[in-house]
Write a protein that holds these residues in place. Structure first.
Motif, PDB file in Angstrom:
ATOM      1  N   ILE A  33      25.956  24.886  44.261  1.00  0.00           N
ATOM      2  CA  ILE A  33      26.674  26.116  44.592  1.00  0.00           C
ATOM      3  C   ILE A  33      27.355  26.021  45.954  1.00  0.00           C
ATOM      4  O   ILE A  33      28.471  26.506  46.148  1.00  0.00           O
ATOM      5  N   GLN A  37      31.664  26.386  48.214  1.00  0.00           N
ATOM      6  CA  GLN A  37      31.665  27.473  49.192  1.00  0.00           C
ATOM      7  C   GLN A  37      31.866  26.952  50.610  1.00  0.00           C
ATOM      8  O   GLN A  37      32.563  27.570  51.423  1.00  0.00           O
ATOM      9  N   ILE A 147      31.314  40.037  45.609  1.00  0.00           N
ATOM     10  CA  ILE A 147      31.177  38.602  45.324  1.00  0.00           C
ATOM     11  C   ILE A 147      31.764  38.277  43.954  1.00  0.00           C
ATOM     12  O   ILE A 147      32.495  37.296  43.785  1.00  0.00           O
ATOM     13  N   GLN A 151      35.531  36.129  42.746  1.00  0.00           N
ATOM     14  CA  GLN A 151      35.545  34.951  41.874  1.00  0.00           C
ATOM     15  C   GLN A 151      36.530  35.088  40.722  1.00  0.00           C
ATOM     16  O   GLN A 151      36.747  34.134  39.979  1.00  0.00           O
ATOM     17  N   SER A 313      23.326  33.982  53.606  1.00  0.00           N
ATOM     18  CA  SER A 313      24.361  34.054  52.562  1.00  0.00           C
ATOM     19  C   SER A 313      23.845  34.857  51.382  1.00  0.00           C
ATOM     20  O   SER A 313      22.787  34.554  50.825  1.00  0.00           O
ATOM     21  N   SER A 315      25.282  35.221  48.296  1.00  0.00           N
ATOM     22  CA  SER A 315      25.390  34.522  47.009  1.00  0.00           C
ATOM     23  C   SER A 315      24.377  33.387  46.899  1.00  0.00           C
ATOM     24  O   SER A 315      23.677  33.257  45.889  1.00  0.00           O
ATOM     25  N   ARG A 316      24.241  32.568  47.959  1.00  0.00           N
ATOM     26  CA  ARG A 316      23.327  31.424  47.879  1.00  0.00           C
ATOM     27  C   ARG A 316      21.865  31.862  47.919  1.00  0.00           C
ATOM     28  O   ARG A 316      21.013  31.263  47.260  1.00  0.00           O
ATOM     29  N   VAL A 319      21.176  33.149  44.419  1.00  0.00           N
ATOM     30  CA  VAL A 319      21.007  32.012  43.505  1.00  0.00           C
ATOM     31  C   VAL A 319      19.651  31.356  43.737  1.00  0.00           C
ATOM     32  O   VAL A 319      18.932  31.016  42.796  1.00  0.00           O
ATOM     33  N   MET A 357      31.967  27.410  38.519  1.00  0.00           N
ATOM     34  CA  MET A 357      31.356  28.032  39.692  1.00  0.00           C
ATOM     35  C   MET A 357      31.577  29.545  39.665  1.00  0.00           C
ATOM     36  O   MET A 357      30.663  30.340  39.941  1.00  0.00           O
ATOM     37  N   ILE A 361      28.689  32.571  39.696  1.00  0.00           N
ATOM     38  CA  ILE A 361      28.618  33.574  40.767  1.00  0.00           C
ATOM     39  C   ILE A 361      28.848  34.984  40.226  1.00  0.00           C
ATOM     40  O   ILE A 361      28.364  35.962  40.794  1.00  0.00           O
ATOM     41  N   VAL A 364      25.406  35.950  39.450  1.00  0.00           N
ATOM     42  CA  VAL A 364      24.674  36.232  40.692  1.00  0.00           C
ATOM     43  C   VAL A 364      25.046  37.617  41.221  1.00  0.00           C
ATOM     44  O   VAL A 364      24.189  38.408  41.622  1.00  0.00           O
ATOM     45  N   GLY A 365      26.355  37.912  41.218  1.00  0.00           N
ATOM     46  CA  GLY A 365      26.817  39.211  41.686  1.00  0.00           C
ATOM     47  C   GLY A 365      26.222  40.352  40.879  1.00  0.00           C
ATOM     48  O   GLY A 365      25.779  41.369  41.431  1.00  0.00           O
TER      49      GLY A 365
END
Length: 574
Positions: A33, A37, A147, A151, A313, A315-316, A319, A357, A361, A364-365
């Protein structure tokens, strides 16, 4: 001081004997991931992509070793990158002098780190307690939506202008929807579906994001890849972060001071808010002071390895948690994985498809939006719903830091408004000879000479005006000259409250009566004692129990009135 406080990693290191497999999977997923980024965030900051990799390699390790959150992943972020560019570009731009721009950026990171560290050592982590639960939920939901929408350019294959805001992204995609690249959309949706399907497979559910990213990239190749404009992350540089001392120029440091303070505050709020969001699900107890220290050390140390400012972060970290991470070992694995990719697999990593990717994401969002807790907030309180809405919408339409501070200010406003109106109840005795709120029991009666009230709340500067008006009504509209305050519910009294209270006591005393207190906590008496207000009120007017207080006050009552009284609710009356 125990070693665990100096070296927080000693707390979780023994756990890795049982959790290393979960952490390994989450760490490898995080590596995949972070590659695209790191490139994107460095470019947003106006830096060459390699600086994004340097930051993503060094900062997660330091933050993992010294932080308190088991799931927070530190590194380059959208917010930090945008703020860095805004601060440095006031003095020099990448186009005019890239070397000077990079030098100032690394110096800025060092300065922000020092500020964070000082705040942590000064135990200012309590400041984060003013970020309410509702603000965190709203910020999390807003960040999840943001987020995901950022994307969409990779999902639809539409070239949305760099740096577009939430509503600009929506407007641009709607107006250019005919330009959608169906091959790109197919890869993104395919990756998302693969992730959802694998999530349902019992033994490999935690590998869903990792497998989905790889299979999505394979799907991109099968569909023709570059022939149909399916972008990959491109060339990955194969350099390791060099050791280099920042340029400590006094004039530059003076010039960057205000920017460093702003960057430090934003980074701390961002990192701790993200930790709190994840802890709502993980139920981990956090140490905010330790997180401040960790973020400070991370920025200071990494600046000596050509890294720019980092923070938590969204998003990370999301994840990382969703991929099954159990300890900060996952963050270290992620950083080591990136190092190995840069050294040995840069060529293969360059084939990772951006639409794949984007699909991951998006998931994830979505998972950052806590629908269950949002529903609880909406049902339980209109005020909390306002705080949630302002924070969420602010995250979408304003700067992230502005949204956070706005949510904090509104929640504090509602808190102060609520505490400025302590609950005050009039107390008497009911037919069962028990003290009771007169509006709760119709049989409850009052003494015609002694007024008894219970105060639930604090007597401080924000509440003095409201309480003062209540007492004025008591004084003017009642014949009772004596007032007994049941003070068990008074949490604290500040200097403004003590000043008002002592003057109120004198006013009632001058009328031939007095004010007395029962059960006032020692902590509430602190200012009264130290400020000399207790001498004005008189020490003998403080009692530990109601019966003793009433027996004492009864001696001062007008016995002529007592002889004609038909209520006779106290034992002394008979």
């Amino acid at each position: 001081m125990s070693l665990h406080k100096i070296f927080p990693f000693l707390r979780w290191l023994p756990l890795t004997k049982k959790t290393w497999k979960d952490d390994l999977i989450a760490g490898v997923t995080g590596t995949i991931i972070v590659i695209p980024q790191a490139v994107a965030f460095a470019m947003i900051a106006g830096l060459p992509p390699i600086y994004g990799f340097y930051t993503a390699m060094i900062t997660p390790v330091i933050a993992a070793l010294f932080g308190s959150s088991y799931h927070l992943i530190s590194g380059p972020t959208t917010t930090g990158s945008i703020v860095v560019f805004a601060i440095i570009s006031k003095f020099v731009t990448p186009d005019s002098d890239l070397e000077a721009f990079v030098s100032l950026t690394i110096l800025l990171s060092f300065m922000a780190g020092v500020i964070k560290l000082v705040m942590g050592l000064a135990k200012m982590g309590k400041l984060v307690n003013f970020v309410s639960y509702t603000v965190v939920i709203g910020f999390s939901a807003g960040a999840g939506i943001l987020i995901a929408f950022k994307q969409l350019k990779h999902v639809f294959g539409i070239n949305v202008p760099q740096g577009s805001s939430f509503y600009e992204i929506i407007a641009y995609i709607i107006s250019h929807i005919k330009e959608t690249n169906l091959y790109v959309l197919g890869v993104a949706i395919g990756t998302l579906l693969i992730a959802l399907l694998i999530k349902k497979v019992r033994y490999i559910s935690r590998l869903n994001m990792l497998f989905a990213m790889i299979l999505g990239s394979v799907l991109a190749v099968v569909l023709g890849g570059n022939l149909h404009s399916i972008e990959t992350i491109g060339d990955v540089p194969s350099n390791l972060p060099p050791f280099k001392i920042p340029d400590f120029n006094f004039e530059d440091m003076r010039m960057l001071t205000s920017g460093a303070i702003t960057l430090a505050l934003i980074g701390l709020v961002e990192a701790v808010s993200i930790s709190r969001v994840i802890s709502l699900s993980s139920h981990q107890k956090l140490n905010n002071n330790q997180e401040f220290v960790s973020q400070g050390l991370t920025n200071i140390i990494s600046s000596f390895f050509s890294s720019y400012v980092s923070s938590g972060s969204f998003s990370r970290s999301g994840v990382n948690y969703q991929a099954g991470a159990k300890t900060p070992l996952a963050a270290i694995v992620s950083a080591i994985g990136l190092l190995l990719v840069v050294l040995f697999f840069a060529t293969y990593a360059s084939y990772l498809a951006k639409p794949a990717m984007g699909g991951i994401i998006l998931l994830v969002g979505y998972n950052l939006i806590d629908f269950k807790r949002i529903k609880q907030i909406v049902k339980s309180s209109k005020r909390e719903f306002i705080v949630l809405s302002v924070t969420l919408l602010g995250t979408l339409f304003l700067e992230l830091e502005t949204a956070l501070f706005l949510g904090i200010l509104i929640s504090l406003f509602f808190y102060l408004e609520k505490t400025s109106k302590p609950n005050i109840a009039i107390v008497g005795k009911n037919q069962d000879n028990k003290f009771f709120n007169i509006i709760r029991d119709a049989t409850t009666k009052e003494c015609p000479q002694l007024k008894m009230i219970r105060i639930d709340g604090s007597i401080y500067f924000g509440a003095v005006d409201g309480i003062s008006k209540y007492f004025t009504d008591l004084y003017e509209k009642n014949d009772q000259k004596y007032l007994l305050i049941l003070a068990n519910g008074i949490n604290f009294i500040d200097i403004a409250g003590a000043e008002w209270l002592s003057q109120e006591v004198l006013k009632w005393r001058n009328r031939g009566g007095g004010i007395y207190f029962v059960g006032l906590k020692l902590i509430s008496q602190d200012v009264l004692q130290k400020g000399g207000f207790a001498k004005i009120i008189k020490e003998e007017n403080f009692f530990k129990d109601k019966n003793t207080a009433i027996a004492t006050i009864f001696k001062h009552l007008d016995k002529q009135v007592c002889s004609e009284c038909k209520v006779k609710i106290y034992d002394e009356c008979s």
